[in-house]
Design a protein around this motif. Structure first.
Motif, PDB file in Angstrom:
ATOM      1  N   LEU A   1       5.878   1.975 -11.542  1.00 22.64           N
ATOM      2  CA  LEU A   1       5.485   1.602 -13.077  1.00 22.64           C
ATOM      3  C   LEU A   1       6.768   1.699 -13.875  1.00 22.64           C
ATOM      4  O   LEU A   1       6.894   0.912 -14.668  1.00 22.64           O
ATOM      5  CB  LEU A   1       4.693   2.831 -13.747  1.00 22.64           C
ATOM      6  N   ASP A   2       7.715   2.400 -13.342  1.00 23.49           N
ATOM      7  CA  ASP A   2       9.149   2.191 -14.150  1.00 23.49           C
ATOM      8  C   ASP A   2       9.859   0.860 -13.715  1.00 23.49           C
ATOM      9  O   ASP A   2      10.227   0.176 -14.583  1.00 23.49           O
ATOM     10  CB  ASP A   2      10.035   3.257 -13.603  1.00 23.49           C
TER      11      ASP A   2
ATOM     12  N   GLY B   1       4.260  10.460  -5.238  1.00 17.21           N
ATOM     13  CA  GLY B   1       5.583  10.249  -5.766  1.00 17.21           C
ATOM     14  C   GLY B   1       6.131   8.952  -6.149  1.00 17.21           C
ATOM     15  O   GLY B   1       6.825   8.621  -6.785  1.00 17.21           O
ATOM     16  N   ARG B   2       5.091   7.898  -5.496  1.00 19.05           N
ATOM     17  CA  ARG B   2       5.831   6.660  -5.712  1.00 19.05           C
ATOM     18  C   ARG B   2       5.209   5.978  -6.869  1.00 19.05           C
ATOM     19  O   ARG B   2       6.019   5.073  -7.619  1.00 19.05           O
ATOM     20  CB  ARG B   2       5.428   5.646  -4.193  1.00 19.05           C
TER      21      ARG B   2
ATOM     22  N   THR C   1      -3.815   9.990  -6.242  1.00 14.50           N
ATOM     23  CA  THR C   1      -2.906   8.838  -6.904  1.00 14.50           C
ATOM     24  C   THR C   1      -2.944   8.725  -8.209  1.00 14.50           C
ATOM     25  O   THR C   1      -1.876   8.722  -9.027  1.00 14.50           O
ATOM     26  CB  THR C   1      -3.007   7.639  -6.032  1.00 14.50           C
ATOM     27  N   ALA C   2      -4.063   8.667  -8.787  1.00 14.42           N
ATOM     28  CA  ALA C   2      -4.052   8.704 -10.246  1.00 14.42           C
ATOM     29  C   ALA C   2      -3.649   9.794 -10.911  1.00 14.42           C
ATOM     30  O   ALA C   2      -3.171   9.764 -12.178  1.00 14.42           O
ATOM     31  CB  ALA C   2      -5.488   8.253 -10.731  1.00 14.42           C
ATOM     32  N   LYS C   3      -3.831  11.034 -10.671  1.00 13.20           N
ATOM     33  CA  LYS C   3      -3.488  12.117 -11.415  1.00 13.20           C
ATOM     34  C   LYS C   3      -1.852  12.206 -11.599  1.00 13.20           C
ATOM     35  O   LYS C   3      -1.563  12.998 -12.391  1.00 13.20           O
ATOM     36  CB  LYS C   3      -3.912  13.458 -10.302  1.00 13.20           C
ATOM     37  N   GLN C   4      -1.199  11.554 -10.652  1.00 12.39           N
ATOM     38  CA  GLN C   4       0.270  11.510 -11.072  1.00 12.39           C
ATOM     39  C   GLN C   4       0.696  10.918 -12.410  1.00 12.39           C
ATOM     40  O   GLN C   4       1.792  11.125 -12.712  1.00 12.39           O
ATOM     41  CB  GLN C   4       1.174  10.814  -9.933  1.00 12.39           C
TER      42      GLN C   4
ATOM     43  N   GLY D   1       0.781  -1.113   0.051  1.00  7.78           N
ATOM     44  CA  GLY D   1      -0.102  -0.021  -0.076  1.00  7.78           C
ATOM     45  C   GLY D   1       0.778   1.235   0.016  1.00  7.78           C
ATOM     46  O   GLY D   1       0.575   2.233  -0.587  1.00  7.78           O
ATOM     47  N   SER D   2       1.838   1.353   0.845  1.00  6.58           N
ATOM     48  CA  SER D   2       2.697   2.619   0.867  1.00  6.58           C
ATOM     49  C   SER D   2       3.294   2.854  -0.474  1.00  6.58           C
ATOM     50  O   SER D   2       3.630   3.984  -0.768  1.00  6.58           O
ATOM     51  CB  SER D   2       3.484   2.660   2.277  1.00  6.58           C
TER      52      SER D   2
END
Ligand code: ASP
Ligand code: MG
Length: 288
Positions: free
Chosen positions: A25-26, A19-20, A81-84, A12-13
């Motif tokens: 995804l990378d 920022g995570r 979170t999605a907006k990142q 979860g974290s």
């Protein structure tokens, strides 16, 4: 010979801290370039599971506005979170996903409020939406990056008994279901941790922090030799560094040492997580 699998698990974290997610995804994108096939297991974002539990409990206690606030927090964290990683049509598609997932949970929580009682089974149903939001987000974000990804609801694969909150997995049936599903997955599967379904059709959960266990079940079923649990602590210590000042990180542990740490309370090495890997001869890597 079919291509070997490896399994990544994100908690979860790692997913829900600002920022995570782009880093996650990378990591997935670079592992997807390796010759092995990758399966990804995810937990609920941040503290969503705690908020969902709180929502059901507050509704049962007659605090409907508190219950609503918990669901709104869960919703808000998903979207922020999605907006990142998403915008435009992809972001609104995800907002639709979240509404579609959370609306029935809102109704369920209202029902809990009406009867003023939360049963362990309805709590499982409420809690399950956290992981289901995570797969919708991660699979969509990977697709936007040009990776073929598929959101996989483990309730369709992980077969359990009816014990609420801490269901017992039918490992043989689950292994068979995972293998037959895997044969038809074309893209990278993004699988809900923590969830199962009982033979009588009820949503079940595998106990708090159960996503590691899902990762090891997936690894065992697919014959993966490598499982990586990505976490946000620097590593595995000889003791809890918050309690023992000279605790130090270790580079390597045998499964038996891991089980010993589990016995003394290290959640990561819960016996149920370790045993499938020990049996299938897989390596577990904990990475920060
Ligand atoms: N989201 C669940 C929990 O918080 C499962 C997990 O994190 O592994 O317990
Ligand atoms: Mg969690």
């Amino acid at each position: 010979m079919s291509t070997p699998w490896q399994v990544y698990k994100f908690g979860g974290s790692s997913l829900g801290t600002q920022g995570r997610l782009p880093l996650v995804l990378d990591l997935i994108a670079s592992a997807a370039k390796e010759p092995s096939r990758l399966a990804v297991v995810v937990s609920a974002l941040g503290d969503s599971t705690d908020w969902l539990i709180s929502s059901a409990r507050r509704a049962a206690a007659g605090d409907q506005s508190g219950a609503d606030a918990d669901l709104t927090r869960t919703h808000f964290l998903a979207v922020s979170t999605a907006k990142q990683v998403l915008d435009g049509a992809a972001l609104s598609g995800f907002e639709d996903d979240v509404a579609r997932l959370l609306n029935p949970i809102r109704r369920l929580v209202e029902g809990i409020g009406l009867v003023r009682e939360v049963t362990p089974r309805s709590l499982d149903e409420v809690m399950s939406v956290g992981e289901r939001i995570s797969i919708a987000l991660v699979a969509r974000a990977l697709t936007v990056r040009g990776l073929e990804a598929k959101a996989v609801d483990a309730r369709d694969l992980v077969v359990t008994d009816d014990t609420p909150q801490n269901a017992i997995v039918d490992v043989a049936a689950t292994g068979a279901a995972l293998r037959s599903a895997a044969a038809s997955w074309s893209g990278l599967p993004v699988i809900t941790g923590f969830l199962g379904r009982s033979k009588t059709g009820h949503t079940t959960t595998l106990g708090r922090n159960g996503s590691d266990y899902t990762a090891s079940l997936v690894a065992q079923a697919l014959g993966a030799k490598h499982v990586t649990v990505w976490t946000d602590v620097p590593g595995v210590f000889t003791a809890d560094p918050a309690l023992v000042s000279d605790a130090y990180p270790v580079t390597r542990l045998t499964w038996f040492e891991a089980l010993e740490l589990a016995h003394f309370g290290t959640r990561m090495f819960h016996a149920r997580t370790v045993v499938p890997l020990l049996e299938s001869g897989a390596t577990l890597t904990i990475r920060s």
